[in-house]
Design a protein around this motif. Sequence first.
Motif, PDB file in Angstrom:
ATOM      1  N   CYS A   2       0.833  -1.219   0.000  1.00 15.12           N
ATOM      2  CA  CYS A   2       0.000   0.000   0.000  1.00 15.12           C
ATOM      3  C   CYS A   2       0.856   1.253   0.000  1.00 15.12           C
ATOM      4  O   CYS A   2       0.545   2.229  -0.699  1.00 15.12           O
ATOM      5  CB  CYS A   2      -0.932   0.016   1.212  1.00 15.12           C
ATOM      6  SG  CYS A   2      -2.298  -1.138   1.108  1.00 15.12           S
ATOM      7  N   LYS A  45       3.854   1.585  -1.181  1.00 17.13           N
ATOM      8  CA  LYS A  45       4.447   1.782  -2.514  1.00 17.13           C
ATOM      9  C   LYS A  45       3.410   2.326  -3.484  1.00 17.13           C
ATOM     10  O   LYS A  45       3.682   3.267  -4.234  1.00 17.13           O
ATOM     11  CB  LYS A  45       5.034   0.483  -3.051  1.00 17.13           C
ATOM     12  CG  LYS A  45       5.663   0.702  -4.419  1.00 17.13           C
ATOM     13  CD  LYS A  45       6.313  -0.484  -4.999  1.00 17.13           C
ATOM     14  CE  LYS A  45       6.893  -0.077  -6.354  1.00 17.13           C
ATOM     15  NZ  LYS A  45       7.390  -1.212  -7.088  1.00 17.13           N
ATOM     16  N   ARG A  46       2.224   1.736  -3.493  1.00 18.44           N
ATOM     17  CA  ARG A  46       1.163   2.194  -4.401  1.00 18.44           C
ATOM     18  C   ARG A  46       0.775   3.645  -4.139  1.00 18.44           C
ATOM     19  O   ARG A  46       0.317   4.346  -5.039  1.00 18.44           O
ATOM     20  CB  ARG A  46      -0.063   1.301  -4.265  1.00 18.44           C
ATOM     21  CG  ARG A  46       0.146  -0.077  -4.847  1.00 18.44           C
ATOM     22  CD  ARG A  46      -1.072  -0.940  -4.661  1.00 18.44           C
ATOM     23  NE  ARG A  46      -0.866  -2.270  -5.236  1.00 18.44           N
ATOM     24  CZ  ARG A  46      -1.642  -3.302  -4.981  1.00 18.44           C
ATOM     25  NH1 ARG A  46      -2.690  -3.181  -4.170  1.00 18.44           N
ATOM     26  NH2 ARG A  46      -1.386  -4.467  -5.530  1.00 18.44           N
ATOM     27  N   SER A  47       0.949   4.092  -2.898  1.00 17.69           N
ATOM     28  CA  SER A  47       0.636   5.477  -2.526  1.00 17.69           C
ATOM     29  C   SER A  47       1.807   6.423  -2.758  1.00 17.69           C
ATOM     30  O   SER A  47       1.705   7.614  -2.440  1.00 17.69           O
ATOM     31  CB  SER A  47       0.221   5.538  -1.054  1.00 17.69           C
ATOM     32  OG  SER A  47      -0.945   4.785  -0.850  1.00 17.69           O
ATOM     33  N   GLN A  50       2.576  -8.181  -6.517  1.00 11.02           N
ATOM     34  CA  GLN A  50       1.524  -7.205  -6.167  1.00 11.02           C
ATOM     35  C   GLN A  50       2.072  -5.783  -6.151  1.00 11.02           C
ATOM     36  O   GLN A  50       1.352  -4.840  -6.455  1.00 11.02           O
ATOM     37  CB  GLN A  50       0.933  -7.549  -4.802  1.00 11.02           C
ATOM     38  CG  GLN A  50       0.085  -8.786  -4.797  1.00 11.02           C
ATOM     39  CD  GLN A  50      -0.379  -9.161  -3.399  1.00 11.02           C
ATOM     40  OE1 GLN A  50       0.023  -8.568  -2.409  1.00 11.02           O
ATOM     41  NE2 GLN A  50      -1.234 -10.174  -3.324  1.00 11.02           N
ATOM     42  N   ALA A  51       3.340  -5.659  -5.792  1.00 13.41           N
ATOM     43  CA  ALA A  51       3.978  -4.346  -5.731  1.00 13.41           C
ATOM     44  C   ALA A  51       4.504  -3.889  -7.089  1.00 13.41           C
ATOM     45  O   ALA A  51       5.034  -2.793  -7.208  1.00 13.41           O
ATOM     46  CB  ALA A  51       5.123  -4.372  -4.712  1.00 13.41           C
TER      47      ALA A  51
END
Length: 161
Positions: free
Chosen positions: A122, A124-126, A158-159
Amino acid sequence: MSVVISDTSPLRALAHLGHVEWLEALFKRVLLPPAVAFELRHPPPAYRLIEVSDWTFLEVLAPTNAARVAELRSSLDIGEAEAIALAEEFQADIVLIDEMAGRETARTCGFTVLGTWGLLVCAKRSGLNKSVAPLLDRLRSELNFFISDELRRTILRQAGE
């Protein structure tokens, strides 16, 4: 705003990595029960002391249903039991928890569960971090966090790594 309750392990992991502030960026406010605050203040020798009051977005609240905590204690440790009881009282959106028994209980109670690995993805995605792999490797080597090679590959996929 989401209601997020945390057990000890995700906070301990993020503190080790020097990124407890990611929780504020991701969730604004995180509630934790007294048992979790105690475990962070009185860590086993391998871990550093974490003073919850150092972060204004972490709020310690005790669950009021002692009978529910006692019921959960039959299969969980005190931090997990208090965290899940508190999540029930506040109708939490997310419970941050790593241990398998606690995760299963939280899911059975209807909560969305997010552990340390999910928090790293999360973050990383942010845009809070550039790469998950080195963080996974640090937790694995420095704190002996268990992560199988297969799970590591899944997390990195996923990342987007």
